[in-house]
Motif scaffolding. Structure first.
Motif, PDB file in Angstrom:
ATOM      1  N   THR A 186       2.250  -2.121 100.359  1.00  0.00           N
ATOM      2  CA  THR A 186       3.517  -1.680  99.773  1.00  0.00           C
ATOM      3  C   THR A 186       3.580  -2.150  98.337  1.00  0.00           C
ATOM      4  N   PHE A 187       4.210  -1.329  97.488  1.00  0.00           N
ATOM      5  CA  PHE A 187       4.195  -1.580  96.050  1.00  0.00           C
ATOM      6  C   PHE A 187       5.616  -1.464  95.507  1.00  0.00           C
ATOM      7  N   GLN A 188       6.013  -2.485  94.757  1.00  0.00           N
ATOM      8  CA  GLN A 188       7.371  -2.551  94.224  1.00  0.00           C
ATOM      9  C   GLN A 188       7.347  -2.414  92.709  1.00  0.00           C
ATOM     10  N   PHE A 189       8.108  -1.470  92.186  1.00  0.00           N
ATOM     11  CA  PHE A 189       8.199  -1.269  90.741  1.00  0.00           C
ATOM     12  C   PHE A 189       8.749  -2.525  90.066  1.00  0.00           C
ATOM     13  N   VAL A 190       8.138  -2.917  88.957  1.00  0.00           N
ATOM     14  CA  VAL A 190       8.613  -4.052  88.173  1.00  0.00           C
ATOM     15  C   VAL A 190       9.205  -3.576  86.851  1.00  0.00           C
ATOM     16  N   GLN A 191       8.406  -2.876  86.049  1.00  0.00           N
ATOM     17  CA  GLN A 191       8.918  -2.435  84.762  1.00  0.00           C
ATOM     18  C   GLN A 191       7.930  -1.498  84.089  1.00  0.00           C
ATOM     19  N   ASN A 192       8.440  -0.779  83.109  1.00  0.00           N
ATOM     20  CA  ASN A 192       7.609  -0.027  82.183  1.00  0.00           C
ATOM     21  C   ASN A 192       7.370  -0.897  80.958  1.00  0.00           C
ATOM     22  N   THR A 193       6.145  -0.891  80.466  1.00  0.00           N
ATOM     23  CA  THR A 193       5.829  -1.681  79.286  1.00  0.00           C
ATOM     24  C   THR A 193       6.316  -0.977  78.041  1.00  0.00           C
ATOM     25  N   GLU A 194       7.060  -1.715  77.220  1.00  0.00           N
ATOM     26  CA  GLU A 194       7.535  -1.164  75.962  1.00  0.00           C
ATOM     27  C   GLU A 194       6.361  -0.963  75.017  1.00  0.00           C
ATOM     28  N   THR A 195       6.249   0.220  74.455  1.00  0.00           N
ATOM     29  CA  THR A 195       5.207   0.500  73.482  1.00  0.00           C
ATOM     30  C   THR A 195       5.857   0.696  72.121  1.00  0.00           C
ATOM     31  N   LYS A 196       5.293   0.036  71.125  1.00  0.00           N
ATOM     32  CA  LYS A 196       5.848   0.152  69.784  1.00  0.00           C
ATOM     33  C   LYS A 196       4.805  -0.286  68.776  1.00  0.00           C
ATOM     34  N   GLY A 197       4.936   0.227  67.565  1.00  0.00           N
ATOM     35  CA  GLY A 197       4.025  -0.152  66.500  1.00  0.00           C
ATOM     36  C   GLY A 197       2.586   0.138  66.864  1.00  0.00           C
ATOM     37  N   LYS A 198       1.759  -0.890  66.775  1.00  0.00           N
ATOM     38  CA  LYS A 198       0.340  -0.744  67.081  1.00  0.00           C
ATOM     39  C   LYS A 198       0.020  -1.055  68.540  1.00  0.00           C
ATOM     40  N   PHE A 199       1.044  -1.229  69.361  1.00  0.00           N
ATOM     41  CA  PHE A 199       0.817  -1.502  70.783  1.00  0.00           C
ATOM     42  C   PHE A 199       1.212  -0.279  71.595  1.00  0.00           C
ATOM     43  N   THR A 200       0.238   0.604  71.824  1.00  0.00           N
ATOM     44  CA  THR A 200       0.445   1.805  72.645  1.00  0.00           C
ATOM     45  C   THR A 200      -0.696   1.876  73.656  1.00  0.00           C
ATOM     46  N   PRO A 201      -0.789   0.926  74.578  1.00  0.00           N
ATOM     47  CA  PRO A 201      -1.986   0.751  75.403  1.00  0.00           C
ATOM     48  C   PRO A 201      -2.282   1.941  76.310  1.00  0.00           C
ATOM     49  N   ARG A 202      -3.562   2.247  76.417  1.00  0.00           N
ATOM     50  CA  ARG A 202      -4.076   3.262  77.317  1.00  0.00           C
ATOM     51  C   ARG A 202      -5.156   2.643  78.187  1.00  0.00           C
ATOM     52  N   HIS A 203      -5.282   3.128  79.399  1.00  0.00           N
ATOM     53  CA  HIS A 203      -6.318   2.810  80.389  1.00  0.00           C
ATOM     54  C   HIS A 203      -7.087   1.507  80.114  1.00  0.00           C
ATOM     55  N   GLY A 204      -6.546   0.425  80.621  1.00  0.00           N
ATOM     56  CA  GLY A 204      -7.206  -0.861  80.480  1.00  0.00           C
ATOM     57  C   GLY A 204      -7.093  -1.690  81.745  1.00  0.00           C
ATOM     58  N   THR A 205      -7.480  -2.944  81.666  1.00  0.00           N
ATOM     59  CA  THR A 205      -7.440  -3.851  82.812  1.00  0.00           C
ATOM     60  C   THR A 205      -7.048  -5.241  82.355  1.00  0.00           C
ATOM     61  N   ILE A 206      -6.611  -6.079  83.306  1.00  0.00           N
ATOM     62  CA  ILE A 206      -6.220  -7.447  82.984  1.00  0.00           C
ATOM     63  C   ILE A 206      -6.953  -8.432  83.876  1.00  0.00           C
TER      64      ILE A 206
END
Length: 659
Positions: free
Chosen positions: A299-319
């Motif tokens: 089961t998966f619980q929504f936490v948040q959408n990441t704010e994108t702004k300036g030079k931070f517009t992340p696409r397809h990555g990993t942590i």
């Protein structure tokens, strides 16, 4: 054919190209913390957009795994033209190896502006410090000239350790130009040096239609591998499980994503708490990342959408989780550090590390007004001393919060005190103008939070009547509070033209007047250590250090000096060979460096000075025009000591201590 074209063709014909890429300037790593192996943060590797200049590997960092701040000011940490045959990369996946200290990264070698069926291989990268990366390229048509010469795309490679095989598996989506071909997930094992792939591609999984962006994690709870993938026909992210990586995968029902948006590029990471999972995926159609949390990968619980702004517009990555030492090393190399550290005009900074919130705070005089006429105090918070959040105005002496004062809110200080019941209380001291006496006096306000709201005590606690009998001139301003770690007693210091000190009462809302002492250092001149204002006291290794500012805040001679004592109420001893702390550096357009506070990193002999300087565009005519000393900004630099415990004079910087 141009020389550039020949070079590109030669690279494309190479089977494997291996070299060393440096992801930043070579500098020694920062001294490791007391427990460098503690996992304290997350590193996000990603690219920014489909534009060629953005198809580069970038880093962002987070303490909670959901709120990320880009490093290196959002610029790439590894430039694609140094590692990729197409000079662009996408979809970086990072893995910590089984030895705990080696990192593998793989990325799609692709320039999307050439079309979605234009890439032919991948990039393999290896590092032991997350800064410097060895790299290799694998071009499938030239590497596998028989069966796979008509490959048209090799997408989103990832790496996982195969426990059964004892090797690192690299898996990816692959498609050829055959009419009946569709994207399927294939795999190979990496060689020992992570510079090549063994054998030829072998099928791992597909959902019966285009299957891309696979991500695999091992779940200790059910002892199963979990494969997350995007199924193009189903328009979403799904999951399959297997006992071993090369077993037949059992497909599970239901979508993973918690949105109706188009998604791709899922990444799943075990959280630092060792219990939950962080699930992230790229909502590529709407330009943001979405984060979810799971306790069981069912089961998966929504936490948040990441704010994108300036030079931070992340696409397809990993942590991945990173240790305290790794975080500090990354901040040292790629920290978004430029002086000043706070936006706008602020002065007289007071820095606090809160045991309650585990955050740093800076309280300041609001500057930029004629005659130093600000009437409110600001507070900023940070988790890393680099990125600061404006927490707003926490006290205004001109409104209803403070009844006895009307303006000139200057030079605050604060103390966090743990109460007997385990809670915390904050005592905020400041100077302001009292219209009844037409003098500057010192007040105190309290709160249960470092950001307020604060409640004023209702009257000044230090007035002109409290000046030591021997003191001449000056005002009751520039207050400092200090808690003696040896006795637990609290002390207050203040003065302009003189330095006074006294012990605070147990409730910290008044001073014990019988303890008032004149502490003004003797024998100094304006060129050496003559006390003007801005006293600050701290304790280190049995010594009490007293710091203060010399000369006027608008003077080219404005600087910080210090003396030492064996007692929090003096007397102060001056070492005539070592009394300077920090002085301006006009050749770098750094002016008026003074009025400071000092920060010790908890549990470490690591120290920083937080101070103000005059904005280079507002220096007075002695530097080329402007108004003196009313447009100040807050900066930070490292404070060090020699073997005898003497402060090493600080050279102020434009980039801060992590550059």
């Amino acid at each position: 054919m141009t020389n550039k074209t020949k070079t590109i063709l030669a690279a494309l014909l190479a089977v494997v190209a291996v070299s060393t890429a440096t992801a930043g300037k070579k500098k020694p790593a920062q001294e490791p913390p007391k427990d460098p192996s503690e996992m304290v943060a997350y590193l996000f590797t990603y690219f920014n957009s489909n534009a060629p200049e953005d198809e580069q590997i970038c880093y962002a960092i987070s303490d909670d795994g959901y709120n990320f701040t880009p490093l290196n000011h959002g610029a790439p940490v590894i430039t694609s033209d140094t590692i990729a045959l197409t000079q662009c990369v996408r979809d970086p996946h990072i893995l910590r190896c089984e030895d705990g200290k080696t990192f593998y990264m793989v990325a799609t070698d692709m320039r999307s502006s050439h079309g979605w069926s234009s890439n032919r291989g991948m990039v393999l990268l290896k590092s032991t410090d997350l800064i410097h990366w060895q790299h290799a390229t694998v071009n499938f048509p030239t590497r596998y000239t028989k069966r796979w010469k008509n490959v048209i795309r090799v997408w989103a490679p990832e790496t996982i350790y195969d426990r059964q095989a004892g090797k690192y598996m690299v898996f990816y989506s692959l498609r050829t130009s055959d009419p009946d071909s569709f994207d399927k997930i294939y795999y190979q094992y990496a060689n020992k040096d992570f510079t090549d792939l063994e054998g030829e591609p072998r099928w791992l999984f597909d959902a019966g239609n285009a299957t891309i962006d696979g991500d695999i994690v091992y779940n200790e709870a059910d002892q199963m591998y979990h494969l997350f993938y995007k199924q193009e026909s189903g328009r979403g992210i799904y999951q399959a499980v297997a006992k071993h990586l090369t077993d037949k995968w059992q497909m599970l029902d239901g979508n993973v994503e918690q949105t109706k948006e188009a998604v791709e590029g899922i990444g799943v990471c075990k959280a630092i708490d060792g219990k939950s999972w962080i699930i992230m995926y790229d909502c590529y159609g709407n330009g943001h990342y979405q984060f979810c949390r799971s306790e069981d990968l069912k089961t998966f619980q929504f936490v948040q959408n990441t704010e994108t702004k300036g030079k931070f517009t992340p696409r397809h990555g990993t942590i991945i989780p990173i240790t305290r030492a790794e975080k500090e090393r990354l901040l040292h190399e790629f920290g978004n550090f430029r002086q000043p550290i706070l936006p706008g005009f602020h002065a007289d900074p007071e820095v606090l590390y809160s045991q309650q919130t585990r955050k740093y705070y800076i309280y300041s005089t609001t500057d930029g007004t004629p005659g130093w006429g600000g009437h409110d105090f600001s507070v900023f918070s940070s988790t890393n001393l680099i990125d600061w959040t404006d927490e707003g105005k926490m006290l205004d002496v001109k409104g209803d919060q403070v009844k006895w004062a009307t303006g000139n809110a200057w030079a605050p200080c604060i103390e966090e005190v743990k109460q007997k019941d385990g809670s915390y209380k904050y005592y905020f001291y400041y100077s302001a103008h009292n219209p009844k006496t037409n003098r500057k006096e010192i007040g105190v306000a309290t709160s249960d939070s470092p950001t307020g709201p604060f409640t004023d005590s209702g009257a000044p606690i230090v007035t002109d009547a409290d000046r030591p009998a021997e003191a001449r001139g000056g005002q009751a301003i520039d207050v400092d509070v200090f808690t003696d770690p040896k006795t637990g007693k609290h002390y207050l210091y203040w003065g302009n033209g003189f330095m006074a000190g006294a012990e605070l009462s147990d409730d910290m809302l008044s001073i014990r007047k019988e303890t008032i002492r004149l502490l003004t250092p003797q024998g100094g001149t304006l060129d050496t250590w003559a006390f003007r204002e801005g006293a600050y006291v701290f304790y280190r290794k049995g010594t009490y250090y007293f710091l203060w500012s010399v000369d006027d805040t608008g003077s080219p001679n404005y600087h910080v000096c210090y003396g030492t004592s064996k007692s929090p109420l003096g007397p102060i001893t001056i070492d005539e060979q070592s009394y300077m702390v920090i002085r301006q550096k006009p050749e770098d357009r750094i002016y008026g460096t003074a009025h400071n506070s000092i920060l010790q990193i908890p549990g470490k002999d690591e120290w920083y000075i937080v101070y103000h300087r005059i904005n280079k565009n507002f220096v007075d005519k002695r530097f080329g025009g402007g108004v003196p000393g009313t447009h100040r900004e807050v900066c930070i630099d490292r404070l060090t000591f020699d073997k005898r415990g003497r402060i090493v004079p600080i050279i102020p910087t434009q980039n801060g201590p992590w550059q």
